[in-house]
Design an enzyme around this catalytic site. Structure first.
Site, mmCIF file in Angstrom:
data_model
loop_
_atom_site.group_PDB
_atom_site.id
_atom_site.type_symbol
_atom_site.label_atom_id
_atom_site.label_comp_id
_atom_site.label_asym_id
_atom_site.label_seq_id
_atom_site.Cartn_x
_atom_site.Cartn_y
_atom_site.Cartn_z
ATOM 1 N N ASP A 13 0.832 -1.212 0.000
ATOM 2 C CA ASP A 13 0.000 0.000 0.000
ATOM 3 C C ASP A 13 0.866 1.262 0.000
ATOM 4 O O ASP A 13 1.979 1.264 0.529
ATOM 5 C CB ASP A 13 -0.915 -0.022 1.233
ATOM 6 C CG ASP A 13 -2.044 0.995 1.117
ATOM 7 O OD1 ASP A 13 -2.483 1.267 -0.013
ATOM 8 O OD2 ASP A 13 -2.483 1.510 2.162
ATOM 9 N N ARG A 26 -1.132 9.174 -9.914
ATOM 10 C CA ARG A 26 -1.182 7.940 -9.119
ATOM 11 C C ARG A 26 -0.551 6.752 -9.849
ATOM 12 O O ARG A 26 0.146 5.935 -9.250
ATOM 13 C CB ARG A 26 -2.626 7.618 -8.731
ATOM 14 C CG ARG A 26 -3.221 8.569 -7.685
ATOM 15 C CD ARG A 26 -4.658 8.170 -7.348
ATOM 16 N NE ARG A 26 -4.715 6.788 -6.871
ATOM 17 C CZ ARG A 26 -4.525 6.444 -5.590
ATOM 18 N NH1 ARG A 26 -4.327 7.347 -4.673
ATOM 19 N NH2 ARG A 26 -4.566 5.169 -5.251
ATOM 20 N N SER A 58 -7.404 -5.765 -5.227
ATOM 21 C CA SER A 58 -8.497 -6.347 -4.442
ATOM 22 C C SER A 58 -9.814 -6.271 -5.217
ATOM 23 O O SER A 58 -9.932 -5.498 -6.179
ATOM 24 C CB SER A 58 -8.643 -5.586 -3.121
ATOM 25 O OG SER A 58 -9.192 -4.298 -3.342
ATOM 26 N N ASN A 61 -10.892 -2.807 -5.336
ATOM 27 C CA ASN A 61 -10.147 -1.889 -6.206
ATOM 28 C C ASN A 61 -10.800 -1.711 -7.587
ATOM 29 O O ASN A 61 -10.497 -0.744 -8.296
ATOM 30 C CB ASN A 61 -8.694 -2.362 -6.394
ATOM 31 C CG ASN A 61 -7.835 -2.228 -5.150
ATOM 32 O OD1 ASN A 61 -6.902 -2.996 -4.940
ATOM 33 N ND2 ASN A 61 -8.128 -1.244 -4.292
ATOM 34 N N TRP A 62 -11.719 -2.596 -7.978
ATOM 35 C CA TRP A 62 -12.440 -2.415 -9.258
ATOM 36 C C TRP A 62 -13.231 -1.115 -9.253
ATOM 37 O O TRP A 62 -13.582 -0.590 -10.302
ATOM 38 C CB TRP A 62 -13.400 -3.582 -9.530
ATOM 39 C CG TRP A 62 -12.731 -4.875 -9.888
ATOM 40 C CD1 TRP A 62 -12.748 -6.027 -9.154
ATOM 41 C CD2 TRP A 62 -11.964 -5.171 -11.071
ATOM 42 N NE1 TRP A 62 -12.017 -7.013 -9.792
ATOM 43 C CE2 TRP A 62 -11.538 -6.511 -10.977
ATOM 44 C CE3 TRP A 62 -11.587 -4.423 -12.193
ATOM 45 C CZ2 TRP A 62 -10.761 -7.129 -11.955
ATOM 46 C CZ3 TRP A 62 -10.813 -5.042 -13.168
ATOM 47 C CH2 TRP A 62 -10.401 -6.373 -13.045
ATOM 48 N N ARG A 181 2.209 -4.843 6.091
ATOM 49 C CA ARG A 181 1.499 -3.824 5.316
ATOM 50 C C ARG A 181 2.341 -2.566 5.285
ATOM 51 O O ARG A 181 2.715 -2.044 6.335
ATOM 52 C CB ARG A 181 0.119 -3.503 5.904
ATOM 53 C CG ARG A 181 -0.610 -2.455 5.052
ATOM 54 C CD ARG A 181 -2.012 -2.127 5.521
ATOM 55 N NE ARG A 181 -2.650 -1.207 4.588
ATOM 56 C CZ ARG A 181 -3.909 -1.322 4.140
ATOM 57 N NH1 ARG A 181 -4.656 -2.312 4.556
ATOM 58 N NH2 ARG A 181 -4.403 -0.450 3.281
ATOM 59 N N GLU A 200 1.812 -13.130 12.357
ATOM 60 C CA GLU A 200 2.365 -11.941 13.003
ATOM 61 C C GLU A 200 2.110 -10.783 12.050
ATOM 62 O O GLU A 200 2.388 -10.891 10.848
ATOM 63 C CB GLU A 200 3.881 -12.101 13.222
ATOM 64 C CG GLU A 200 4.259 -13.237 14.146
ATOM 65 C CD GLU A 200 3.693 -13.081 15.555
ATOM 66 O OE1 GLU A 200 3.588 -11.933 16.035
ATOM 67 O OE2 GLU A 200 3.344 -14.101 16.169
HETATM 68 C C1 IPE Z 1 -5.316 -2.893 -0.189
HETATM 69 O O1 IPE Z 1 -5.037 -1.541 -0.305
HETATM 70 C C2 IPE Z 1 -5.286 -3.534 -1.553
HETATM 71 C C3 IPE Z 1 -4.000 -3.675 -2.180
HETATM 72 C C4 IPE Z 1 -2.853 -3.327 -1.658
HETATM 73 C C5 IPE Z 1 -4.019 -4.281 -3.491
HETATM 74 P P1 IPE Z 1 -6.204 -0.465 -0.452
HETATM 75 O O2 IPE Z 1 -5.515 0.847 -0.584
HETATM 76 O O3 IPE Z 1 -7.122 -0.839 -1.534
HETATM 77 O O4 IPE Z 1 -6.963 -0.593 0.942
HETATM 78 P P2 IPE Z 1 -7.744 0.500 1.769
HETATM 79 O O5 IPE Z 1 -8.703 1.157 0.824
HETATM 80 O O6 IPE Z 1 -6.741 1.468 2.278
HETATM 81 O O7 IPE Z 1 -8.389 -0.266 2.874
HETATM 82 C C1 IPE Z 2 -1.673 0.119 -3.329
HETATM 83 O O1 IPE Z 2 -1.443 1.500 -3.358
HETATM 84 C C2 IPE Z 2 -1.825 -0.443 -4.716
HETATM 85 C C3 IPE Z 2 -3.173 -0.884 -5.030
HETATM 86 C C4 IPE Z 2 -4.205 -0.818 -4.233
HETATM 87 C C5 IPE Z 2 -3.375 -1.448 -6.346
HETATM 88 P P1 IPE Z 2 -2.640 2.532 -3.349
HETATM 89 O O2 IPE Z 2 -3.012 2.846 -4.772
HETATM 90 O O3 IPE Z 2 -3.749 2.060 -2.496
HETATM 91 O O4 IPE Z 2 -1.939 3.776 -2.698
HETATM 92 P P2 IPE Z 2 -2.586 4.791 -1.662
HETATM 93 O O5 IPE Z 2 -3.060 3.985 -0.501
HETATM 94 O O6 IPE Z 2 -3.692 5.503 -2.369
HETATM 95 O O7 IPE Z 2 -1.451 5.674 -1.303
HETATM 96 MG MG MG Z 3 -4.190 2.306 -0.526
#
Ligand code: IPE
Ligand code: IPE
Ligand code: MG
Length: 268
Positions: A13, A26, A58, A61-62, A181, A200
């Site tokens: 993340d 992004r 995830s 994420n869609w 994470r 853990e």
């Molecule tokens: C979790 O991160 C999914 C991935 C790293 C692929 P997200 O950025 O989608 O999760 P939230 O929205 O912070 O919970």
């Molecule tokens: C994780 O990074 C990658 C995916 C979820 C695909 P993010 O895109 O969630 O990055 P932040 O959380 O917005 O910084």
């Molecule tokens: Mg994120």
């Protein structure tokens, strides 16, 4: 607990925030994140980690803006094509958890090709979580078991942990030992809810594009310092009770293959 984790899972993340704080788009954060993936995978393999599972996309994420989803899908296809030779030479076998069939066809084909191309790897299993959701995986497993019960192949009272696991997309993986994470949030966001029951958990403020081999080493070092008790007391653990009671994390190798339901049905 001085041994090294067998199964490390990472919620990668922070790509978006990393990019935004630099005035970038992004998707540029995701592109930079792909480099962190390459370094992390290679380091994990060299360290002798047997299973590495990466949360790449995830089910939730869609719902991101279409341009971002498309950029992620393109990056994934590119990663699959560019890295396949290197992954194979490192002895890494790639697999997918989640729903590969949900991905657009170009990306899906590139990943399928990567899976085939690396299928002989025996040093480390790299699982990519794609269109993955822990709740969805459990729902689908429950549905599959219900169908078996409905077909008369299984009795409700025969449903146990092992049979449930056998229907999940993670069925070839042992339980997660260490869940990392990046990006500063302390949540699991629907990742490996069942499989990380005794993992853990390690949360780091480092944004994923900046995650380096030394961060992985540091995380593994922290893990080594933990005592995993699996519900027992420290005294019991020190007397060897965890192993004796078979309480350590689930390993598919310790269990018989999924029950031969069809044989049973034929016999009855
Ligand atoms: C979790 O991160 C999914 C991935 C790293 C692929 P997200 O950025 O989608 O999760 P939230 O929205 O912070 O919970
Ligand atoms: C994780 O990074 C990658 C995916 C979820 C695909 P993010 O895109 O969630 O990055 P932040 O959380 O917005 O910084
Ligand atoms: Mg994120």
């Amino acid at each position: 607990m001085k041994t090294q984790p067998r199964h490390v899972a990472i919620i990668m993340d922070g790509n978006g925030r990393w990019a935004r704080t630099r005035g970038l788009q992004r998707y540029e954060g995701h592109a930079q994140g792909a480099r962190a993936v390459r370094d992390t995978v290679e380091t994990a393999a060299r360290l002798g980690i047997e299973y590495l599972t990466l949360y790449a996309f995830s089910v939730a994420n869609w719902q991101r803006p279409r341009v971002e989803v498309e950029a992620l899908m393109r990056l994934l296809a590119r990663f699959a094509k560019q890295e396949r030779a290197e992954l194979r030479s490192l002895g890494i076998r790639v697999g997918v958890i989640g729903s590969l069939e949900d991905l657009p066809s170009t990306t899906r084909h590139a990943v399928e090709d990567l899976i085939r191309y690396t299928s002989t790897g025996d040093r480390m299993t790299l699982s990519l979580a794609l269109s993955y959701g822990g709740r969805q995986d459990m729902v689908e497993a429950a549905r599959a078991l219900a169908a078996q019960v409905h077909a008369g192949l299984l009795l409700p009272e025969e449903i146990d942990e092992e049979r449930l696991r056998a229907q999940m997309s993670t069925h070839r993986l042992p339980d997660v030992d260490l869940l990392i994470r990046t990006g500063g949030e302390a949540r699991v966001s629907d990742f490996l809810l069942f499989e990380a029951a005794y993992a853990e958990l390690l949360f780091t403020p480092v944004m994923w594009p900046e995650f380096r081999p030394e961060h992985l080493l540091e995380a593994i070092d922290t893990y080594r310092g933990k005592e995993r008790r699996f519900g027992l007391t420290s005294e019991q653990v020190q007397a060897g009770a965890v192993d004796a009671a078979g309480l350590s994390a689930f390993d598919p190798k310790d269990h018989l293959p999924a029950p031969q339901l069809l044989d049973r049905a034929r016999a009855s």
